[in-house]
Design an enzyme around this catalytic site. Structure first.
Site, short mmCIF file in Angstrom:
data_model
loop_
_atom_site.label_atom_id
_atom_site.label_comp_id
_atom_site.label_asym_id
_atom_site.label_seq_id
_atom_site.Cartn_x
_atom_site.Cartn_y
_atom_site.Cartn_z
N PHE A 225 8.04 -23.16 8.39
CA PHE A 225 8.70 -24.30 9.12
C PHE A 225 10.08 -24.27 9.46
O PHE A 225 10.89 -25.20 9.08
CB PHE A 225 8.41 -25.43 8.27
CG PHE A 225 6.97 -25.78 7.57
CD1 PHE A 225 5.87 -26.52 8.24
CD2 PHE A 225 6.64 -25.39 6.50
CE1 PHE A 225 4.76 -26.62 7.91
CE2 PHE A 225 5.59 -25.32 5.99
CZ PHE A 225 4.29 -25.95 6.60
N ALA A 275 2.06 -22.85 9.76
CA ALA A 275 2.37 -22.28 8.34
C ALA A 275 1.64 -22.08 7.47
O ALA A 275 1.54 -20.81 6.65
CB ALA A 275 3.65 -22.99 7.84
N ASP A 295 10.03 -25.17 4.03
CA ASP A 295 10.73 -26.46 4.35
C ASP A 295 9.90 -27.56 5.33
O ASP A 295 10.30 -27.47 6.30
CB ASP A 295 12.10 -26.30 4.75
CG ASP A 295 12.99 -27.67 4.91
OD1 ASP A 295 12.54 -28.77 4.34
OD2 ASP A 295 13.92 -27.63 5.48
N CYS A 335 11.05 -33.79 2.21
CA CYS A 335 11.71 -34.75 2.62
C CYS A 335 11.15 -36.14 2.75
O CYS A 335 11.53 -37.08 3.46
CB CYS A 335 12.06 -34.46 3.99
SG CYS A 335 10.83 -34.05 5.25
#
Length: 391
Positions: A225, A275, A295, A335
């Protein structure tokens, strides 16, 4: 000003500086409010709690701007908040010409994001109430920063939830589609107009430095990512022999390639792929790396989809551990504030058990200091990173 009274018991968290009032927590409103109207919030006995703005159509009905009687909502208060935010950033001595100037609730300006890229400013409004103050905010930013241009990005999710009509575009001066920023000893192209978020993941500045510190010259590294290559470039700059940078977005990879050229860095292989699929392929082929960075974007914007998100993280951890060498490092980030540090540690623990890998936690990180979070509001701590050594 419209008077909002909250139900008994709700006043305690507001007195503790929690800046949201949910719709079911409202006992009464003095008159029918419009979206974005100013309100004064009071407890069940009529005692003052704070000033804010209301959106009667949303789950979070009131967002507070001030907890002080003398700080009534006004253009002057907004300007003061912006000046305080700028003063705080100057004290941080950020080693970059790009930084977050306003981080919503973290700067007592709920619903507002402001990022600075060299001499250009990008604003994002995520609530109707803050959107109504656009003119105040832009004029104050121009006076404070004297930028070449100010650009508005639109958060489509927030726009649909809050019910305001906004279009992306230049609000002041001129803004090119792309600008060049620097961070430490690297330069990056930032596509303000077409890039994700406001153009660059400024919140991962600290994490990029931590990853660089883990790399040894000659290492084989994997950046999943990768977006425009923030981690990949840092790993290569440290002396990695080879870096594979994977992202599903072709435009992001093209910018990543340009960033590598801008910094005269060779040896980064840019791969357009999912991914998850790429990790499965690497595992099946028996490929392993010295440093692996995972990430991903936010897998969940609501609590309802948390279980599915955690399953996704579990698979990433399992695959990531399989492709990390013994003695190597794996870093994984979330996140989404719905995925807590404890959630992340739990899926890592389960993945380590499934892969029969012993792991040692060597570090953690959160969003960098220009993205402050409020202690009384855990929701504002959204970014978590766990750094593991595979033993």
């Amino acid at each position: 000003m419209i008077q909002v009274r909250v139900r008994p018991g709700i006043e305690d968290k507001i007195k503790g500086f929690f800046p949201w009032v949910y719709k079911p927590e409202i006992a009464s409103v003095s008159k029918k409010p419009g979206k974005g109207d100013w309100v004064v919030v009071r407890d069940a006995g009529g005692h003052f709690l704070g000033y804010g703005y209301i959106n009667p159509e949303t789950k979070i009905s009131v967002r507070l701007l001030s907890f002080q009687k003398e700080e009534k909502p006004s253009k002057e208060l907004i300007k003061k908040r912006l000046e305080e935010a700028y003063s705080y950033r100057k004290r941080l001595y950020i080693n970059s010409n790009a930084y977050r100037l306003v981080h919503s609730e973290g700067d007592l300006l709920p619903g507002l994001i402001v990022d600075v890229y060299d001499r250009y400013v990008v604003v994002e409004f995520t609530t109707y109430g803050m959107y109504k103050m656009k003119d105040w905010i832009v004029s104050s930013l121009v006076e404070l920063l004297n930028p070449v241009g100010v650009y508005e990005k639109v958060n489509e999710f927030a726009k649909s939830v809050e019910g305001f009509d906004a279009e992306e575009g230049v609000l002041y001066g001129e803004v090119p589609q792309e600008v060049i920023i620097w961070e430490h000893d690297l330069k990056y192209y930032v596509n303000i107009v077409k890039g994700q978020k406001t153009g660059f993941f400024l919140d991962q500045r600290k994490a990029r430095k931590l990853i660089r510190d883990l790399v040894e010259p000659g290492d084989l590294c994997l950046d999943l990512f990768c977006h425009t290559g923030g981690f990949a470039l840092n790993m290569k700059r440290k002396g990695a022999k080879e870096v594979i940078a994977v992202d599903i977005s072709a435009p992001a990879l093209e910018t990543g390639k340009k960033n590598a050229q801008l910094n005269n860095l060779d040896g980064i292989h840019w791969v357009e792929d999912n991914a998850f699929d790429f990790l499965r392929k690497m595992h099946k082929e028996g490929n392993q790396f010295d440093v692996v960075v995972i990430d991903p974007p936010s897998f969940t914007k609501t609590k309802a989809s948390l279980e599915n998100a955690l399953r996704g993280y579990k698979e990433l951890c399992v695959r990531g551990l399989h492709v990390t060498k013994r003695g190597g490092y794996l870093a994984i980030y979330s996140c989404s504030f719905h995925i807590t540090r404890e959630h992340l540690l739990q899926v890592i623990t389960e993945a380590a058990k499934d892969t029969k890998r012993m792991v040692r936690v060597i570090g953690e990180s959160t969003q960098d200091l220009d993205h402050p979070w409020i202690l009384q509001m855990p929701n504002t701590l959204y970014l978590k990173g766990i750094y593991l050594e595979v033993l």
